[in-house]
Design an enzyme around this catalytic site. Structure first.
Site, short mmCIF file in Angstrom:
data_model
loop_
_atom_site.label_atom_id
_atom_site.label_comp_id
_atom_site.label_asym_id
_atom_site.label_seq_id
_atom_site.Cartn_x
_atom_site.Cartn_y
_atom_site.Cartn_z
N ASP A 53 0.84 -1.20 0.00
CA ASP A 53 0.00 0.00 0.00
C ASP A 53 0.87 1.25 0.00
OD1 ASP A 53 0.44 0.93 2.72
OD2 ASP A 53 -0.78 -0.74 3.39
N GLU A 54 0.23 2.38 -0.19
CA GLU A 54 0.95 3.64 -0.39
C GLU A 54 1.94 3.94 0.74
OE1 GLU A 54 -0.20 8.28 -1.51
OE2 GLU A 54 -1.79 6.87 -0.99
#
Length: 195
Positions: A53-54
């Site tokens: 994820d980011e």
């Protein structure tokens, strides 16, 4: 014999914090996001094998071969993460993580599979993160290693929160027998094969 077998391209990258595990997006809200395509001139048809994820960083494998992607995404391949968690983690919390904990996934409860978890005795030698992490004045932190062979969305973060030790930094350091080693943030290494 299938002559297309050898034309696939594979890459090992150190995904930086703040990047999405994709190459472009048409979504309006993602126009100002950073994508893997900003790191390197990747070939057409490239895909990330699994995602980070980011706010997560570390080892990400990319390929143009769907079969390779499917195999690595299957539960046959271990993925090891180093997580910096908030607080001095207890042995009891480590055992709970090892045995599997209940997390929310797609609006349902999900019991994670048993996995290998241990506390790291020394701070891992990782590049500094681009966004500062809170410092020790805000209380103790602990580094742990978690090795999974499943990968639900934000699973490690949900697991550490479930036992009361939220994740402050998450770095994937290994996929199968491929290690992050001394790679620099944003580094891209073309390889002929993964395993």
């Amino acid at each position: 014999m299938d002559s297309t077998e050898n034309v696939h391209q594979h890459f090992i990258i150190y995904k930086p914090y703040g990047y999405l595990s994709q190459f472009t997006s048409n979504a309006k809200k993602q126009q100002n996001k950073r994508f893997l395509g900003d790191l390197f001139d990747f070939p057409e048809g490239i895909m990330a094998i699994g995602r980070l994820d980011e706010k997560s960083e570390g080892l990400l494998l990319l390929t143009t071969d769907g079969k390779t992607s499917d195999f690595i995404n299957s539960q046959k391949v271990d993925k090891e993460y180093y997580a910096l968690v908030n607080g001095a983690i207890s042995q009891e919390a480590i055992e709970r993580l090892s045995n599997g904990v209940e997390i929310g996934f797609n609006g349902k409860k999900y019991q994670t599979k048993a996995c290998k978890v241990f506390k790291l005795d020394v701070t891992p030698n990782l590049p500094e993160r681009s966004k500062k992490i809170r410092d020790a004045r805000h209380g103790p932190t602990s580094w742990i290693s978690i090795t999974l062979n499943e990968g639900k969305f934000r699973q490690v973060r949900k697991m550490t929160s479930a036992v009361g030790f939220p994740t402050l930094r998450l770095v994937r350091v290994r996929v199968g027998n491929i290690h992050l080693n001394e790679m620099e943030v944003g580094e891209v290494i073309p390889v002929t094969t993964f395993f």
